[in-house]
Design a protein around this motif. Structure first.
Motif, short mmCIF file in Angstrom:
data_model
loop_
_atom_site.label_atom_id
_atom_site.label_comp_id
_atom_site.label_asym_id
_atom_site.label_seq_id
_atom_site.Cartn_x
_atom_site.Cartn_y
_atom_site.Cartn_z
N ARG A 262 0.81 -1.22 0.00
CA ARG A 262 0.00 0.00 0.00
C ARG A 262 0.84 1.27 0.00
NH1 ARG A 262 -4.57 -1.96 4.35
NH2 ARG A 262 -6.03 -2.82 2.82
N HIS A 263 2.13 1.14 0.33
CA HIS A 263 3.03 2.31 0.38
C HIS A 263 4.29 2.02 -0.44
CE1 HIS A 263 0.54 2.56 4.08
NE2 HIS A 263 0.54 3.84 3.80
N PRO A 264 4.12 1.99 -1.78
CA PRO A 264 5.27 1.64 -2.64
C PRO A 264 6.46 2.58 -2.46
CG PRO A 264 3.29 2.18 -3.96
CD PRO A 264 2.88 2.19 -2.54
N ASP A 265 6.21 3.82 -2.08
CA ASP A 265 7.34 4.74 -1.84
C ASP A 265 8.19 4.24 -0.68
OD1 ASP A 265 5.06 5.28 -0.17
OD2 ASP A 265 6.02 7.15 0.47
N GLN A 266 7.55 3.65 0.33
CA GLN A 266 8.29 3.13 1.48
C GLN A 266 9.06 1.86 1.09
OE1 GLN A 266 8.40 4.87 4.59
NE2 GLN A 266 7.61 6.33 3.09
N TRP A 267 8.44 1.04 0.23
CA TRP A 267 9.16 -0.15 -0.25
C TRP A 267 10.38 0.26 -1.06
CZ3 TRP A 267 10.31 -4.55 1.34
CH2 TRP A 267 10.92 -5.50 0.51
N ALA A 268 10.24 1.30 -1.86
CA ALA A 268 11.36 1.77 -2.68
C ALA A 268 12.54 2.14 -1.78
CB ALA A 268 10.92 2.95 -3.54
N LEU A 269 12.26 2.73 -0.63
CA LEU A 269 13.34 3.10 0.30
C LEU A 269 14.08 1.86 0.81
CD1 LEU A 269 11.60 5.88 2.47
CD2 LEU A 269 13.42 6.21 0.77
N VAL A 270 13.32 0.86 1.22
CA VAL A 270 13.92 -0.37 1.77
C VAL A 270 14.63 -1.14 0.66
CG1 VAL A 270 13.49 -2.50 3.07
CG2 VAL A 270 12.11 -0.47 3.53
N GLN A 271 13.99 -1.14 -0.50
CA GLN A 271 14.57 -1.87 -1.63
C GLN A 271 15.91 -1.25 -2.04
OE1 GLN A 271 13.78 -1.87 -5.57
NE2 GLN A 271 14.88 -3.82 -5.35
N ALA A 272 15.98 0.05 -1.97
CA ALA A 272 17.23 0.74 -2.33
C ALA A 272 18.30 0.53 -1.26
CB ALA A 272 16.96 2.23 -2.51
N ASN A 273 17.87 0.20 -0.06
CA ASN A 273 18.81 0.06 1.05
C ASN A 273 18.34 -1.06 1.99
OD1 ASN A 273 20.65 0.37 3.09
ND2 ASN A 273 19.91 2.38 3.76
N PRO A 274 18.62 -2.32 1.61
CA PRO A 274 18.12 -3.46 2.40
C PRO A 274 18.58 -3.44 3.86
CG PRO A 274 18.89 -4.22 0.25
CD PRO A 274 19.27 -2.77 0.36
N ALA A 275 19.66 -2.71 4.15
CA ALA A 275 20.11 -2.62 5.54
C ALA A 275 19.09 -1.91 6.43
CB ALA A 275 21.46 -1.90 5.61
N MET A 276 18.08 -1.28 5.79
CA MET A 276 17.01 -0.63 6.56
C MET A 276 15.96 -1.62 7.07
SD MET A 276 15.84 2.74 4.50
CE MET A 276 14.61 3.18 5.72
N ALA A 277 16.10 -2.90 6.73
CA ALA A 277 15.03 -3.86 7.00
C ALA A 277 14.62 -3.90 8.48
CB ALA A 277 15.44 -5.26 6.52
N ARG A 278 15.61 -3.89 9.36
CA ARG A 278 15.30 -4.00 10.79
C ARG A 278 14.48 -2.80 11.27
NH1 ARG A 278 17.05 -8.25 14.47
NH2 ARG A 278 16.86 -7.45 16.57
N GLN A 279 14.91 -1.64 10.85
CA GLN A 279 14.22 -0.40 11.21
C GLN A 279 12.81 -0.36 10.59
OE1 GLN A 279 16.61 2.88 9.88
NE2 GLN A 279 14.89 4.33 9.88
N ALA A 280 12.71 -0.84 9.36
CA ALA A 280 11.42 -0.86 8.68
C ALA A 280 10.45 -1.81 9.40
CB ALA A 280 11.59 -1.28 7.23
#
Ligand code: OVV
Length: 405
Positions: A262-280
């Motif tokens: 539902r929030h593709p912009d937020q997925w784009a952030l994580v996808q661009a930087n997988p190290a954000m996974a824990r925080q996401a």
């Protein structure tokens, strides 16, 4: 003997609400209702259930930290175990107070400590990569069974050491347990009637001879061998792991997949930087708390939020509301993976704070990382089918499509 646990309405000084937290339309979207509750005051009285309720972060945090005044041994559903029989033997950790709680908690916490669960990381990562291969091969899939349930059933089932055959019983069993954290309503009664086979399977696999030799289950029996637990406590704590660890992680993954669809912009952030996974993942837990509500019970006459409460009073604690309280969070209703979501109460807090939370976070982080590295887009391909439960939020079906990065 009967004990009055609901005050006479004339003695209630808190705002009185007709709110039904367990109605299907509320479960579909509880957040507007939580806002109304929070604005009514620091504590309200739910007249349909004869219980008080707290929905603000501050009071919830305080109540969960004060286990002396607000106990768990009376059960964490609406039924008061001091006066009503529980549907199963009370949990030795969840539905217990000190000193018993401290003894069992110590053993379980030892199993699930970072040093111990870090050993699982490599296996969990390999399984996540295999699963993401399959997800990409499918392209279109129902993410609930194929991804969100499949992962914990495999990795947590293996980690505890239960047989592969019959694991489908784990979700309906957990569903029953989590329905028990609300009232004994039609939902509870229907699911209890339907869960008999699953209850029997759980009882069987908690026995030593049915567990693999090196899983958490076997380790609990070894703790009993060493005198840290009584022999009959080991299967009860295996039951705790199997009760708490499946529906919760499966639904958390559902809530994550849906939030990102539902929030593709937020997925784009994580996808661009997988190290954000824990925080996401932490933001997913804040934004769509898997576990929404349970109860505490007063051990004495006490004042809370300016309202006098009698002893043996049930208080409904809306964790899912604390995590959306604008008193605590800026833009509380916005899903923002860049925010600091730490301090959310998705895993509770205090002595009963989730003992498995580091393992749950490990599973979530690893799945989101594996998805972020390989999946470019996640699209919702049909209406998600809500799973109705008295205390946890998730889906029975989550049709999505994915494209490869
Ligand atoms: C935290 C939790 C959830 C469900 C069941 C249990 C604990 C248990 O101890 O059985």
């Amino acid at each position: 003997m009967t004990t009055a646990i609901s005050p006479e309405p004339s003695r209630v000084t808190a705002p009185i609400s007709d709110f039904d937290p367990y109605a299907e339309d509320v479960l579909n979207n509880p957040y507007p209702h939580y806002e109304v509750l929070r604005e009514l005051g620091p504590i309200v009285y739910l007249q349909r259930y004869g219980a008080y309720a707290i929905a603000r972060h501050e009071e919830i945090d305080a109540v969960l930290r004060d286990h002396v005044t607000y106990c768990s041994s009376a059960g964490v559903g609406l039924a008061n175990f001091h006066t009503e029989d529980p549907w199963r033997k009370p949990s030795l950790i969840l539905e217990a107070d000190p000193p018993m709680h401290g003894r069992t908690r110590k053993v379980v916490a030892g199993l699930l400590a970072p040093a111990s669960i870090n050993k699982l990381r490599a296996t969990f990562e390999r399984e996540a990569e295999l699963l993401v291969d399959r997800v990409l091969d499918m392209g279109h899939l129902d993410a609930m069974p194929e991804l969100c349930a499949a992962y914990p059933l495999k990795v947590f089932g293996d980690a505890v050491g239960v047989p592969a055959v019959g694991r489908e019983h784990l979700l309906p069993y957990g569903d029953m347990v989590f329905n028990g954290f609300g009232p004994i309503n039609e939902r509870f009664k229907t699911r209890l009637a339907a869960a008999q086979e699953s209850i029997a399977w759980i009882g069987k696999v908690c026995k030593r001879e049915n567990l693999t030799p090196d899983g958490f289950g076997a380790q609990l029996y070894r703790a009993a061998d060493e005198g840290d637990l009584a022999p009959e406590e080991a299967p009860m704590l295996v039951r705790t792991l199997l009760s708490a660890g499946l529906d919760t992680t499966a639904f958390t993954l559902c809530n994550a997949v849906l939030a990102f669809a539902r929030h593709p912009d937020q997925w784009a952030l994580v996808q661009a930087n997988p190290a954000m996974a824990r925080q996401a993942l932490e933001e997913v837990l804040r934004f769509e708390s898997t576990f929404h509500s349970f109860y505490r019970t007063t051990t004495k006459d006490v004042e809370l939020g300016g309202v006098a409460l009698p002893k043996e009073q049930k208080i409904c604690v809306f964790i899912g509301s604390a995590n959306r309280d604008p008193r605590r969070w800026e833009r509380a209703d916005v899903f923002d993976v860049t925010r600091r979501a730490a301090g959310n109460l998705a895993f509770g807090t205090g002595i009963h704070g989730c003992a498995g939370q580091m393992l749950a976070r490990l599973e979530g982080e690893i799945v989101l990382t594996a998805l972020a590295k390989r999946v470019k887009t996640i699209r919702l391909e049909g209406a998600p089918v809500h799973h109705y439960n008295n205390s946890v939020r998730g889906y029975d079906s989550l049709p999505i499509s994915v494209t490869a990065a």
